[in-house]
Design a protein around this motif. Structure first.
Motif, PDB file in Angstrom:
ATOM      1  N   GLN A   8       0.830  -1.212   0.000  1.00 11.92           N
ATOM      2  CA  GLN A   8       0.000   0.000   0.000  1.00 11.92           C
ATOM      3  C   GLN A   8       0.869   1.268   0.000  1.00 11.92           C
ATOM      4  OE1 GLN A   8      -3.207   0.453  -0.394  1.00 11.92           O
ATOM      5  NE2 GLN A   8      -4.219   0.696   1.580  1.00 11.92           N
ATOM      6  N   LYS A   9       1.928   1.247   0.811  1.00 18.07           N
ATOM      7  CA  LYS A   9       2.800   2.430   0.909  1.00 18.07           C
ATOM      8  C   LYS A   9       3.466   2.716  -0.441  1.00 18.07           C
ATOM      9  CE  LYS A   9       5.229   3.382   5.085  1.00 18.07           C
ATOM     10  NZ  LYS A   9       6.218   2.949   6.080  1.00 18.07           N
ATOM     11  N   ARG A  11       2.507   1.750  -3.338  1.00 17.84           N
ATOM     12  CA  ARG A  11       1.475   2.126  -4.300  1.00 17.84           C
ATOM     13  C   ARG A  11       1.106   3.603  -4.161  1.00 17.84           C
ATOM     14  NH1 ARG A  11      -4.316   0.123  -3.663  1.00 17.84           N
ATOM     15  NH2 ARG A  11      -4.774   2.317  -4.000  1.00 17.84           N
ATOM     16  N   ARG A  12       1.214   4.111  -2.907  1.00 15.59           N
ATOM     17  CA  ARG A  12       0.874   5.532  -2.656  1.00 15.59           C
ATOM     18  C   ARG A  12       2.102   6.431  -2.739  1.00 15.59           C
ATOM     19  NH1 ARG A  12      -2.637   4.353   2.654  1.00 15.59           N
ATOM     20  NH2 ARG A  12      -4.619   3.861   1.659  1.00 15.59           N
ATOM     21  N   LYS A  13       3.233   5.842  -3.160  1.00 15.12           N
ATOM     22  CA  LYS A  13       4.485   6.589  -3.311  1.00 15.12           C
ATOM     23  C   LYS A  13       5.026   7.080  -1.960  1.00 15.12           C
ATOM     24  CE  LYS A  13       5.945   9.040  -7.547  1.00 15.12           C
ATOM     25  NZ  LYS A  13       7.186   8.404  -7.603  1.00 15.12           N
ATOM     26  N   GLU A  14       4.719   6.363  -0.905  1.00 13.04           N
ATOM     27  CA  GLU A  14       5.312   6.683   0.409  1.00 13.04           C
ATOM     28  C   GLU A  14       6.536   5.799   0.543  1.00 13.04           C
ATOM     29  OE1 GLU A  14       2.272   5.802   3.289  1.00 13.04           O
ATOM     30  OE2 GLU A  14       0.849   7.084   2.237  1.00 13.04           O
ATOM     31  N   ALA A  44       3.795  -2.346  -8.074  1.00 11.50           N
ATOM     32  CA  ALA A  44       3.720  -0.991  -7.490  1.00 11.50           C
ATOM     33  C   ALA A  44       5.030  -0.241  -7.754  1.00 11.50           C
ATOM     34  CB  ALA A  44       3.442  -1.088  -5.987  1.00 11.50           C
ATOM     35  N   GLN A  48       5.156   3.222  -9.707  1.00 11.05           N
ATOM     36  CA  GLN A  48       5.433   4.421  -8.904  1.00 11.05           C
ATOM     37  C   GLN A  48       6.911   4.723  -8.726  1.00 11.05           C
ATOM     38  OE1 GLN A  48       3.155   6.246  -8.671  1.00 11.05           O
ATOM     39  NE2 GLN A  48       1.386   5.646  -7.470  1.00 11.05           N
TER      40      GLN A  48
END
Ligand code: URA
Length: 436
Positions: A8-9, A11-14, A44, A48
């Motif tokens: 998730q991280k 994928r969110r570019k974190e 991901a 990203q």
């Protein structure tokens, strides 16, 4: 730590911490993370990207997933070279003996062909008797004695890369800069040479299609090498046409021998001399101009050819191939490929040539696991040459007439003849230097 959260991280570019990346790499290597979760994370990354720091963390985690070689027994500064892969790329077979003939030390572990690109190990296996496998202590002894050894990757080096690479191949996640960087550099760092020269191929026969992508990959790899304490440099070189005249295992070995015999000078020999000069400079043998002179003299004096012979002999091969290339495997059938029109040879699409050679049997495919070492294509002209209709442009080598005919139609699509003379372009686009 939950894998779900890490996917998730990204994928969110974190960004992920080095510990989180290590957790992913080790968990997957030790079969605690299932393929579907790792595939989701790799996708991901493809979509990203990763930060520079994450790319370095991934590279180091992959390096540390297995053993790292200790080359200190060689007792000298060692230098490695890596090409990101291309068509007709036989530079390792040239640079290893050239650098060794100039007093450098090249411990080289190479790979087999991948997709439509050829592999150094397959090329070497076309030399009768040549062994690409050797215990590490013998490998170190040979490099100390002769100055070079080229073997296939052995031992438990970077098991993470083996597993991740196999998954990337199946999930359309190969062409991502952080993933290519970590795959290549983890292997180079585990191999343990003091200096690393990277030949980043750019063009239609390479993973990196544009100079911008190639520079980004080169910068990422040099950064990772430097942060791991290695002297590292990259050269961006053209892969829009096959490198040199021959594509195919024994045919490429023959071309290497012709160059080292001093019978052939072309873009390939120029590139090999330049790469050798950079490797010698990285290993502290002098400034770049001096190293260029040393490399040229090693070829002109025949010392580089002698080194190639010494390496072949030390690895169980028939060294007399360096005097008589007729001892290399020869194809049953040969077919001339003639020009359909007059004009200038303005392009040879390397990926299409690679695929034609693959179909001829020069590489492994899903349905064919045996390589025909004699198969391939030899071009008789260079880009920019004026061509007359009916003139022979290339010779196709294969095991049957039907395979040669199939390759001929592929080659038709690969070769471009135009009325206008193409502009001469340089094979070397740019050098990316790191901290040395
Ligand atoms: N070569 C490698 O070893 N890894 C990649 O990801 C691409 C090319």
């Amino acid at each position: 730590m939950q894998i779900y959260d890490l996917i998730q991280k990204t994928r969110r570019k974190e960004s992920l911490s080095p510990e989180e990346i290590k957790f992913l790499v080790n968990g997957f290597t030790e079969n605690q993370i299932p393929d579907y979760m790792m595939s989701a994370w790799l996708m991901a990354v493809c979509c990203q990207g990763l930060t520079d720091q994450e790319t370095v963390s991934l590279t180091l985690a992959m390096r540390d997933s297995g053993e790292c070689l200790d080359l200190s027994g060689i007792g000298e500064i060692t230098v490695d070279k890596h090409s990101t892969g291309g068509i007709g790329d036989k530079t390792t077979l040239l640079i290893a003996p050239i650098v060794a003939a100039c007093g450098g030390f090249v411990p080289k572990m190479s790979g087999r062909g991948l997709g439509f690109t050829g592999g150094t190990i397959d090329k070497l296996e076309s030399i009768p008797g040549f062994s690409v496998e050797m215990p590490v202590p013998d490998f170190i002894r040979q490099v100390r004695k002769i100055g070079c050894a080229v073997i296939s990757q052995s031992g438990n080096l970077t098991p993470a890369d083996k597993k991740i690479y196999a998954l990337r191949n199946l999930t359309a996640t190969v062409d991502s800069i952080p993933l290519i960087c970590s795959s290549i550099m983890s292997k180079k760092l585990a191999l343990g040479a003091d200096c690393i020269l990277l030949d980043v191929k750019c063009g239609n026969g390479a993973f990196m299609k544009t100079p911008e992508e190639a520079v980004s990959l080169a910068e990422a790899m040099v950064r990772a090498g430097n942060l791991a304490g290695k002297k590292c440099r990259a050269m961006i070189t053209d892969m829009n046409a096959p490198l040199g005249h021959a594509v195919g295992n024994a045919l490429e070995v023959e071309e290497v021998i012709y160059i080292l015999q001093g019978h052939e000078e072309n873009a390939l020999s120029d590139l090999a001399l330049e790469l050798s000069a950079h490797m010698l400079e990285l290993s502290g043998k002098g400034d770049l101009q001096t190293c260029r002179r040393m490399a040229s003299e090693a070829v002109a004096s025949g010392k580089a050819l002698e080194k190639l012979g010494a390496m072949i002999e030390a690895q169980g091969g028939d060294a007399s191939v360096t005097e008589d290339t007729n001892k290399l495997p020869e194809a049953k059938c040969k077919k001339f490929f003639q020009a359909e029109t007059s004009g200038y040879l303005s392009g040879i699409h390397s990926e299409k040539v690679g695929l034609a050679c693959l179909e001829l049997g020069a590489g492994k495919t899903a349905s064919r696991q045996e390589i025909d070492h004699s198969a391939g294509i030899v071009f008789l002209h260079d880009i920019g040459d004026q061509i007359k209709q009916g003139e022979i442009l290339a010779v196709i080598h294969g095991s049957s007439d039907s395979l040669c005919e199939q390759a001929e139609s592929r080659l038709r699509e690969a070769v471009r003849i135009t009325e206008q003379k193409p502009e001469k372009t340089s094979l070397i686009y740019q050098t990316v230097s790191g901290i040395s």
